[in-house]
Design a protein around this motif. Structure first.
Motif, short mmCIF file in Angstrom:
data_model
loop_
_atom_site.label_atom_id
_atom_site.label_comp_id
_atom_site.label_asym_id
_atom_site.label_seq_id
_atom_site.Cartn_x
_atom_site.Cartn_y
_atom_site.Cartn_z
N ILE A 79 0.85 -1.20 0.00
CA ILE A 79 0.00 0.00 0.00
C ILE A 79 0.89 1.25 0.00
O ILE A 79 0.65 2.19 -0.76
CB ILE A 79 -0.96 0.00 1.21
CG1 ILE A 79 -1.90 -1.21 1.11
CG2 ILE A 79 -1.76 1.30 1.27
CD1 ILE A 79 -2.84 -1.39 2.28
N ALA A 80 1.94 1.23 0.83
CA ALA A 80 2.88 2.37 0.88
C ALA A 80 3.60 2.51 -0.47
O ALA A 80 3.78 3.62 -0.99
CB ALA A 80 3.89 2.16 2.00
N ALA A 81 4.01 1.37 -1.04
CA ALA A 81 4.72 1.39 -2.33
C ALA A 81 3.81 1.94 -3.44
O ALA A 81 4.26 2.69 -4.32
CB ALA A 81 5.19 -0.02 -2.68
N ASN A 107 13.48 -1.27 -10.59
CA ASN A 107 13.79 -1.40 -9.18
C ASN A 107 12.81 -0.67 -8.28
O ASN A 107 13.12 -0.37 -7.13
CB ASN A 107 15.22 -0.89 -8.90
CG ASN A 107 16.25 -1.89 -9.40
OD1 ASN A 107 16.02 -3.10 -9.34
ND2 ASN A 107 17.36 -1.40 -9.91
N SER A 108 11.65 -0.35 -8.82
CA SER A 108 10.63 0.32 -8.00
C SER A 108 10.32 -0.52 -6.77
O SER A 108 10.33 -1.75 -6.82
CB SER A 108 9.37 0.50 -8.84
OG SER A 108 8.24 0.54 -8.02
N SER A 109 10.02 0.16 -5.66
CA SER A 109 9.71 -0.59 -4.43
C SER A 109 8.43 -1.42 -4.61
O SER A 109 8.19 -2.36 -3.86
CB SER A 109 9.55 0.38 -3.26
OG SER A 109 8.57 1.35 -3.57
N LEU A 110 7.64 -1.08 -5.63
CA LEU A 110 6.43 -1.86 -5.91
C LEU A 110 6.76 -3.31 -6.25
O LEU A 110 6.01 -4.22 -5.94
CB LEU A 110 5.68 -1.25 -7.09
CG LEU A 110 4.48 -0.35 -6.81
CD1 LEU A 110 3.92 0.17 -8.10
CD2 LEU A 110 3.41 -1.08 -6.01
N ARG A 137 -4.18 -6.87 -3.65
CA ARG A 137 -4.57 -6.46 -5.00
C ARG A 137 -3.40 -5.75 -5.69
O ARG A 137 -3.12 -5.99 -6.87
CB ARG A 137 -5.81 -5.54 -4.94
CG ARG A 137 -6.30 -5.10 -6.31
CD ARG A 137 -7.61 -4.36 -6.23
NE ARG A 137 -7.63 -3.22 -5.33
CZ ARG A 137 -7.00 -2.05 -5.57
NH1 ARG A 137 -6.32 -1.88 -6.68
NH2 ARG A 137 -7.07 -1.07 -4.70
N VAL A 138 -2.70 -4.90 -4.93
CA VAL A 138 -1.54 -4.20 -5.49
C VAL A 138 -0.47 -5.22 -5.90
O VAL A 138 0.09 -5.16 -6.99
CB VAL A 138 -0.95 -3.18 -4.47
CG1 VAL A 138 0.31 -2.53 -5.03
CG2 VAL A 138 -1.97 -2.12 -4.10
#
Length: 317
Positions: free
Chosen positions: A6-8, A55-58, A75-76
């Motif tokens: 959620i934060a990512a 390299n996204s934190s996602l 879901r993310v």
């Protein structure tokens, strides 16, 4: 520590490039829930969007089993990892942070009870012959444990055995609440109490009110159970967790390729309260199974046997 999804997601949406890529992935994930297969160009576009996250934190975010907004977090995760679920049963990566360690799972039961009740456990001593009864008594000493246990029991027994069957979806939700909100010291003891006789075994088997949470009037095909699981973010995530942590191997003393039997038991507990809820199949053994069959699976029999085998003959579990 890895950021939660959620934060990512919030971080990504505040960046215009990442935002555009993420919106593409959302479209891809949505397309996957429809029956029409993606054409070649769309598949390439979706894969490229996943690669663009780089390299996204996602890409490396995880969720917790006991977090608020768990469904949003999952879901993310599946939006970003949509291509992983292309195989029917190849969910190699769990969306959950791994929290189970062996030591934490070796709880001294009487200590827990003594702390809770503030008095000695003489009443529990009489339950020595039936560890499952003792586990229930210890649960009764905790307001939280007894509340959530009563909740799911009343939901799952309502309408059971009558013409209008129980509300299985609500029963499953009540079970998930119990296993997520009550400390594991209680839940794992109730589910995994060691039995020597049939009376104890019967109590253990009925822990999850199988008439509602486990049985259907006729056994469905295991592939049907799998399909209904993959359509549900929580079930799909629990299955991925189970596959990752309960992968059997001959090379390890505990039979688990991850060398963490506790993580496998925790993942097994996570399956309870999903469309693929497992349970003990008799009072006199610890054998477990899914309530499904592989008869009439046609040319998918091998695939079906593999699903059933993950539960029925899994050395790690």
């Amino acid at each position: 520590p890895r950021s939660d999804c959620i934060a990512a997601e919030q971080l990504c949406l505040s960046n215009s490039t990442c935002n555009a890529t993420y919106r593409t992935l959302e479209q891809c994930a949505l397309a996957k829930t429809r029956v029409l297969p993606l054409d070649h160009d769309s598949r390439v576009r979706c894969l490229n969007a996943e690669l663009d996250l780089g390299n996204s934190s996602l890409l490396h975010c995880k969720c917790q089993r006991r977090m608020k907004r768990q469904e949003h977090c999952l879901r993310v995760f599946w939006t970003v990892h949509a291509s992983m679920a292309d195989g029917y049963f190849n969910l190699e990566t769990s969306p959950y942070e791994n929290s189970a360690n062996e030591e934490h799972w070796k709880t001294d039961y009487n200590k827990v009870a003594a702390v809770l009740s503030g008095k000695d456990c003489s009443r529990l001593a009489g339950d020595a012959t039936n560890p499952c009864l003792k586990a229930t008594h210890v649960c009764n000493l905790s307001k939280k444990c007894v509340r959530h246990r009563t909740d799911y029991a009343s939901i799952c027994t309502r309408g059971a055995g009558s013409e209008d069957m129980c509300d299985r979806r609500k029963c499953h939700k009540g079970l998930r609440n119990f296993f997520e909100k009550v400390p594991e010291d209680f839940t794992k003891r109730i589910l995994f109490c060691p039995c020597q006789d049939e009376l104890c075994g019967e109590r253990r088997r009925k822990t999850i009110v199988p008439e509602c949470s486990f049985h259907y009037n006729t056994k469905p095909n295991c592939l049907w159970l799998l399909d209904s699981c993959l359509e549900d973010h929580i079930c799909k995530s629990r299955l991925a967790d189970f596959q990752q942590n309960c992968q059997p191997t001959d090379m390890s003393p505990d039979g688990c390729s991850q060398h963490n039997h506790a993580a496998c038991l925790q993942a097994y507990m996570g399956m309870i309260g999903t469309p693929m809820t497992p349970n003990y199949i008799s009072n006199s053994s610890v054998d477990i199974s899914l309530w499904c069959t592989c008869e009439s699976s046609g040319n998918q029999k091998e695939k079906c046997d593999q699903i059933l085998g993950m539960f029925e003959s899994n050395k790690c579990l």
